[in-house]
Write an enzyme that holds these catalytic residues in place. Structure first.
Site, PDB file in Angstrom:
ATOM      1  N   GLU A  44      26.676 -52.789  14.454  1.00  0.00           N
ATOM      2  CA  GLU A  44      26.118 -51.157  14.654  1.00  0.00           C
ATOM      3  C   GLU A  44      24.593 -51.216  13.901  1.00  0.00           C
ATOM      4  OE1 GLU A  44      27.389 -46.650  13.385  1.00  0.00           O
ATOM      5  OE2 GLU A  44      28.218 -48.278  12.140  1.00  0.00           O
ATOM      6  N   LYS A 110      26.538 -42.369  20.088  1.00  0.00           N
ATOM      7  CA  LYS A 110      27.941 -42.478  19.429  1.00  0.00           C
ATOM      8  C   LYS A 110      28.719 -40.975  19.369  1.00  0.00           C
ATOM      9  CE  LYS A 110      29.461 -43.561  14.522  1.00  0.00           C
ATOM     10  NZ  LYS A 110      28.870 -44.080  13.306  1.00  0.00           N
ATOM     11  N   CYS A 144      31.980 -47.698  15.751  1.00  0.00           N
ATOM     12  CA  CYS A 144      32.253 -47.799  14.386  1.00  0.00           C
ATOM     13  C   CYS A 144      33.205 -46.547  14.260  1.00  0.00           C
ATOM     14  CB  CYS A 144      31.043 -47.359  13.475  1.00  0.00           C
ATOM     15  SG  CYS A 144      31.633 -47.909  11.706  1.00  0.00           S
TER      16      CYS A 144
END
Length: 259
Positions: A44, A110, A144
Site C-alpha cells: 500500500e 480504498k 489494508c
C-alpha cells in the site's frame, strides 16, 4: 494441465514521501526476479509510505508512479499491482492500480479509510469493488483496512483470489495473520496479504508477515518477520474447483446489497 498463476510478492521498506527514490529502489529489487512471473505485488502507498500529507505529493493518473508501473509491467511481461496516493478532480484517493503488460490499467479506491490515523479526513472513500480477470483467474484486490470488513470482501462473484496490499503495523499483527486466513476459509479462495517492513516517520514499526493462503486456509508462503524480501508462489484453478466441488459452502452464502 491445470491453469496456474505465478505471483511475486515484494515485501519492502520505503523512504518517507520520496517517490523517486522509492521507484529507483523498487526497480533494483524487481530486477532480482529472474524467473517468469505473471504478477508482481507491491505494498500500500509504495511510493510514499502511509502519509496523510497528500497536498504536494499526490500524483495524477498520468504521473510518474503509474508510468513506472506500466513500464515495469511491459518490461517484465506481467501485471504490476499496488496502491498510490492519487489526486483526481480535487480529491485525494488511496488508489490501487492494476497495470497490465498491454498498457491498460484498472483501479480500485480504498473503501474503508483508517479513521484511527485520520485517513478519512484526507482521502475520499471508494464506493465500488473492482474485480479483474487475468490468465483464467478472477481476482479481487483490496487495501489494508478493508481486511477488517468481511462483508466487503465476501465472495459474491466467485473470484479465485483476494489480494490485500497493506501498511499494517506490528502492534496489530495478530489481527492481520488471523483475518487473512479467515478471509481465505470463509470465501473458499486464495488470499494474498502483502505488507511492508521498516519504520515510518510516525515511528510505527512494520514487520511484514506477508503471506499466501489457499482456499482451506493452509499457508503456501510466508516471510521472516521484518525481512525485506521477494517471494514467489504458484496458485492453480484446480485447487479452487476441487475445493468448492467437495465443500459447497458458498452455495449457502447470504444474499445482500451494500449501500
Amino acid at each position: 494441465m491445470a491453469k496456474s498463476l505465478t505471483i511475486s510478492l515484494v515485501q519492502t521498506d520505503n523512504v518517507w514521501e520520496n517517490i523517486d527514490v522509492n521507484l529507483k529502489n523498487l526497480t533494483s529489487k524487481i530486477e532480482e526476479i529472474q524467473e517468469k512471473t505473471d504478477m508482481i505485488i507491491l505494498p500500500e502507498l509504495f511510493t510514499t509510505g502511509f502519509t496523510m500529507e497528500a497536498e504536494g505529493i499526490a500524483e495524477t493518473m498520468d504521473g510518474v508512479g503509474i508510468q513506472w508501473m506500466l513500464d515495469t509491467a511491459n518490461k517484465k511481461e506481467c501485471v504490476v499491482l499496488g496502491s498510490l496516493l492519487i489526486i483526481e478532480s480535487g480529491n485525494y484517493f488511496n488508489r490501487l492500480i492494476v497495470a497490465f503488460p498491454d498498457g491498460n490499467i484498472k483501479h480500485y479506491d480504498k473503501r474503508h479509510l483508517f479513521s484511527f490515523a485520520g485517513e478519512d479526513k484526507v482521502f475520499k472513500a471508494g464506493t465500488e469493488r473492482m474485480t479483474f480477470e487475468y490468465k483464467g483467474f478472477k481476482i479481487c484486490p483490496l487495501i489494508c483496512y478493508d481486511l477488517r470488513f468481511p462483508v466487503w470482501a465476501r465472495n459474491t462473484e466467485d473470484f479465485d483470489l483476494i489480494i490485500f496490499v497493506a501498511n499494517w503495523p506490528n502492534a496489530r499483527m495478530l489481527a492481520w495473520d488471523t483475518l487473512l486466513k479467515a478471509r481465505a476459509i470463509e470465501n473458499l479462495c486464495y488470499v494474498i496479504g502483502l505488507n511492508r517492513v521498516g519504520i515510518d516517520n510516525n515511528q510505527l514499526v512494520y514487520t511484514g508477515h506477508s503471506a499466501v493462503y489457499d482456499a482451506m486456509g493452509a499457508t503456501l508462503l510466508n516471510f521472516e518477520p521484518g525481512e525485506g524480501a521477494i517471494g514467489s508462489v504458484s496458485i492453480d484453478i484446480d485447487h479452487i474447483e476441487q475445493t468448492r466441488s467437495k465443500f459447497r459452502f458458498l452455495e449457502d452464502r447470504d444474499s445482500f446489497v451494500i449501500n
